[in-house]
Design a protein around this motif. Structure first.
Motif, mmCIF file in Angstrom:
data_model
loop_
_atom_site.group_PDB
_atom_site.id
_atom_site.type_symbol
_atom_site.label_atom_id
_atom_site.label_comp_id
_atom_site.label_asym_id
_atom_site.label_seq_id
_atom_site.Cartn_x
_atom_site.Cartn_y
_atom_site.Cartn_z
ATOM 1 N N LEU A 126 -78.978 9.006 -0.540
ATOM 2 C CA LEU A 126 -80.332 8.794 -1.059
ATOM 3 C C LEU A 126 -80.925 7.492 -0.537
ATOM 4 O O LEU A 126 -82.034 7.449 -0.018
ATOM 5 C CB LEU A 126 -80.263 8.777 -2.586
ATOM 6 N N GLU A 127 -80.167 6.414 -0.662
ATOM 7 C CA GLU A 127 -80.653 5.099 -0.260
ATOM 8 C C GLU A 127 -80.726 4.960 1.254
ATOM 9 O O GLU A 127 -81.683 4.395 1.794
ATOM 10 C CB GLU A 127 -79.731 4.029 -0.845
ATOM 11 N N ARG A 128 -79.704 5.494 1.959
ATOM 12 C CA ARG A 128 -79.669 5.389 3.419
ATOM 13 C C ARG A 128 -80.865 6.118 4.048
ATOM 14 O O ARG A 128 -81.542 5.590 4.934
ATOM 15 C CB ARG A 128 -78.348 5.969 3.926
ATOM 16 N N ASN A 129 -81.121 7.350 3.575
ATOM 17 C CA ASN A 129 -82.242 8.124 4.108
ATOM 18 C C ASN A 129 -83.579 7.427 3.840
ATOM 19 O O ASN A 129 -84.484 7.453 4.669
ATOM 20 C CB ASN A 129 -82.267 9.526 3.483
ATOM 21 N N GLU A 130 -83.666 6.802 2.659
ATOM 22 C CA GLU A 130 -84.916 6.125 2.301
ATOM 23 C C GLU A 130 -85.162 4.918 3.193
ATOM 24 O O GLU A 130 -86.287 4.663 3.632
ATOM 25 C CB GLU A 130 -84.863 5.705 0.829
ATOM 26 N N ILE A 131 -84.105 4.169 3.502
ATOM 27 C CA ILE A 131 -84.251 2.994 4.375
ATOM 28 C C ILE A 131 -84.699 3.411 5.774
ATOM 29 O O ILE A 131 -85.604 2.814 6.362
ATOM 30 C CB ILE A 131 -82.921 2.200 4.435
ATOM 31 N N LEU A 132 -84.085 4.455 6.318
ATOM 32 C CA LEU A 132 -84.450 4.915 7.658
ATOM 33 C C LEU A 132 -85.867 5.498 7.674
ATOM 34 O O LEU A 132 -86.601 5.344 8.659
ATOM 35 C CB LEU A 132 -83.432 5.952 8.149
ATOM 36 N N ARG A 133 -86.252 6.160 6.584
ATOM 37 C CA ARG A 133 -87.611 6.689 6.488
ATOM 38 C C ARG A 133 -88.619 5.540 6.505
ATOM 39 O O ARG A 133 -89.661 5.604 7.166
ATOM 40 C CB ARG A 133 -87.765 7.528 5.217
ATOM 41 N N LYS A 134 -88.295 4.477 5.777
ATOM 42 C CA LYS A 134 -89.195 3.316 5.720
ATOM 43 C C LYS A 134 -89.246 2.577 7.060
ATOM 44 O O LYS A 134 -90.267 1.978 7.400
ATOM 45 C CB LYS A 134 -88.767 2.378 4.596
ATOM 46 N N LEU A 135 -88.158 2.625 7.803
ATOM 47 C CA LEU A 135 -88.167 2.039 9.145
ATOM 48 C C LEU A 135 -89.147 2.806 10.030
ATOM 49 O O LEU A 135 -89.967 2.208 10.733
ATOM 50 C CB LEU A 135 -86.763 2.090 9.755
#
Length: 657
Positions: free
Chosen positions: A481-490
């Motif tokens: 959940l957190e990893r995907n969100e960070i990459l999405r925000k990148l």
């Protein structure tokens, strides 16, 4: 029906030559071939054309569920009129049974199954046993134990209009196939009876129900109906009813199985008694007797797979039945990302065996449980299927099988070149990195920094944050959940930089990233091997301005090999672009919003806020889960299984809260 490729595209670049060589190799009965294709060269499209020309059943192995779902979605779009199946573990969550003797802790098996995935597994097995034109995409689940193909096929129920069969006998047959009767509202694997009408919700599909109408003891009609509206989809003369479960034991097999288990139990108890292991003796006796009682009464028990050797009538140590035993003899086996898949196949047995040995030694399981296992690598090799290994960085194993001969696919039809590789000195590297980041931010382009240690990543994150740079750190404790969100925000530009250790792996696709900084590039290790460096460099090949900076005091052997590989690929692509008047452009890929009406960062804050255990927090999490589930269903309906898989992982993590 033959396999039919449906596409508006034609092979281009070096795809035509790769297709020709691979097809000719298969026709010439070459057992092993390697396709060395760079990121973005259209390897899946090449394989689709190979399948179309050969007209043979195919099994594609992928080393993780996300990539498997992506491959499945792509091949399904290429072959919309054929059986394209998806076979992965049906567990959303799985903690295997184990015993830790050092701390005397027994961990019972805990799992959460995904019924949709189980249906797709059954659909795979059904298609392989009934159709020659089948393409299967599978994970490492393909080498784990499955029901004996002959026994599974014998459980098929073939019915036809005009057939004489007593209704009660028909009901018994359905129950033997593990269908359950439900007179209120049937779901998958259930049936209802209303007068002369029997409605069955198949265990292998949710696209239709079967309505069978009787007149006395004769089948008068067979119809496929919409499960929700009950409208007739089609009328059938025949129907093949598959079991409700992929693990079915014939009723006439149970008594013999019980006798074999009892005999093994008797011999094992004698051993424990002789060794004066009283605790193990009593533990094994009680547990196995409970299982035997359940088998006698219901034909099933919890953990029945641990008795699969007796059910299948296999000898001790004999390999289990797996998906490979369902494949036609002329199946073509394609191993995607082979440099990752081969080590995974090689390592499954040892870990499984070590865990089960403790269960056997301490009386939790009979020794036959050791034969409920994945294939040994040698057993996998013994399957006589022709194989094509696909990777940008093939391993020594597959290269040795082909004596180093490979089919290459270096050209990207998009015209994109491999990124430029620069070498910057490690001395004053932080200042240099800061200057490079300022250029990136000015150009509104994203950056990834790859380190070798957690400490370095943390310190660099703090330093650049102090310089007001929007940076995030991905580490091993981050959940999906957190990893995907960070990459999405990148990708969206909320972050300009993301830093991590083992960040750039196969399958990460970030077109907005134009610069990758690699620290300690000259330190030879698993993370800085030729294979790893080539994979890292390839991740920046989706952007027309792609660059990679190696920070190093010297040029290591792996660095030089990577640089040589990079220059060779750039030269080939540049020549192709000039000859075809192609101007490279950055890949455009949509950035999916996580869920409608919510930012997933809200979910992360809720998870991280351990102090709050209020009812309000619980309600908010439930609302987010509900929205995520709706999005997952929409993605599945659109056959975007990569997206659906990611959403499912997010739901599981939130549900644990």
């Amino acid at each position: 029906m033959s396999l039919k490729l449906v596409t508006n595209f034609k092979p281009s670049g070096d795809q035509p030559e790769a297709i020709k060589k691979l097809v000719q190799g298969v026709k010439n009965n070459v057992k092993n071939q390697v396709l060395l294709g760079v990121t973005g060269s259209g390897k899946t499209f090449t394989i689709a054309n190979v399948i179309n020309e050969l007209q043979r059943p195919v099994l594609v192995l992928s080393h993780n569920k996300t990539l498997a779902s992506q491959l499945y979605s792509e091949l399904k779009s290429f072959f919309p009129h054929n059986n394209v199946e998806y076979f992965v573990s049906y567990f959303d969550y799985y903690r295997p049974e184990s015993y830790l003797p050092q701390s005397d802790v027994y961990v019972e098996k805990t799992s959460k199954t995904n019924h949709d995935l189980e249906m797709m597994r059954m659909s795979t097995m059904n298609s392989l046993l009934t159709s020659k034109e089948t393409i299967v995409v599978a994970s490492v689940a393909a080498i784990y134990g499955a029901n004996k193909p002959e026994e599974y096929k014998n459980s098929f129920l073939n019915i036809s209009v005009g057939q004489n069969i007593k209704r009660n006998d028909f009901f018994v047959m359905l129950v033997q196939q593990q269908y359950q009767r439900n007179q209120i509202s049937i779901e998958s694997g259930e049936f209802s009876v209303k007068g002369d009408v029997v409605e069955i919700a198949p265990g292998w599909t949710h696209h239709y129900n079967l309505r069978i109408e009787f007149f006395d003891d004769t089948i008068e009609s067979i119809k496929k109906i919409d499960p929700l509206t009950k409208k007739i989809i089609s009328k059938e003369d025949h129907a093949l009813i598959f079991p409700a479960s992929s693990y079915v034991v014939e009723s006439n097999n149970i008594d013999g199985t019980i006798q074999l288990i009892e005999l093994e139990l008797e011999n094992r108890l004698k051993e424990f008694k002789k060794q004066e292991k009283n605790l193990e003796y009593q533990r094994l006796k009680d547990r196995t007797k409970n299982d035997l009682d359940s088998l006698k009464e219901f034909g099933y028990c919890s953990g029945i797979e641990n008795y699969s050797r007796h059910i299948d009538r296999r000898k001790e140590g004999e390999k289990p039945y797996t998906l490979f035993d369902y494949l036609p003899k002329n199946t073509l086996l394609i191993i995607d990302e082979s440099h990752m898949m081969i080590p995974q196949l090689n390592g499954m047995y040892n870990g499984d065996h070590a865990r089960k040995m403790n269960l056997v030694d301490y009386g939790f399981r009979l020794p036959s449980a050791l034969d409920n296992r994945p294939l040994k690598f040698k057993e996998f090799e013994e399957y006589d299927f022709q194989k094509i290994y696909i990777s940008a960085t093939p391993g020594n194993y597959e290269l040795n099988l082909t004596n180093g001969e490979v089919v290459t696919q270096y050209i990207r039809p998009t015209g994109l070149l491999d990124p430029v590789i620069e070498i910057h000195p490690a001395k004053n590297q932080v200042d240099d990195m800061y200057d490079e980041l300022q250029k990136q931010i000015k150009n509104k382009e994203r950056t990834i920094i790859v380190t070798t240690t957690k400490k370095t990543a943390e310190e660099l994150t703090k330093f650049f944050q102090s310089k007001k740079i929007k940076i995030a750190y991905i580490h091993s404790e981050h959940k999906t959940l957190e990893r995907n969100e960070i990459l999405r925000k990148l990708r969206k530009g909320i972050y300009d930089v993301v830093i991590g250790i083992n960040l750039l792996r196969e399958g990460i696709d970030l077109p907005e990233v134009s610069l990758i900084m690699v620290l300690d590039a000259d330190k030879e290790s698993f993370f800085r091997s030729k294979s790893s460096l080539i994979q890292i460099v390839g991740r920046a090949a989706r952007n027309e301005n792609g660059r990679v900076i190696f920070y190093a005091d010297s040029i290591s052997k792996s660095m030089q090999a990577t640089i040589d590989d990079n220059l060779m690929k750039r030269e080939i692509q540049t020549k192709y672009n000039k000859e075809n008047n192609i101007i490279p452009h950055t890949v455009k890929k949509p950035i999916f919003e996580p869920i409608e009406g919510h930012d997933i960062s809200n979910a992360i804050k809720l998870i991280q806020n351990q102090k709050s255990n209020s009812k309000k927090k619980e309600i908010e999490i439930k609302k987010i889960i509900e929205d995520l589930r709706n999005e997952m269903k929409k993605a599945a309906e659109k056959m975007d299984f990569e997206r659906a898989t990611q959403l499912r992982d997010m739901i599981l993590e939130l549900e644990t809260e």
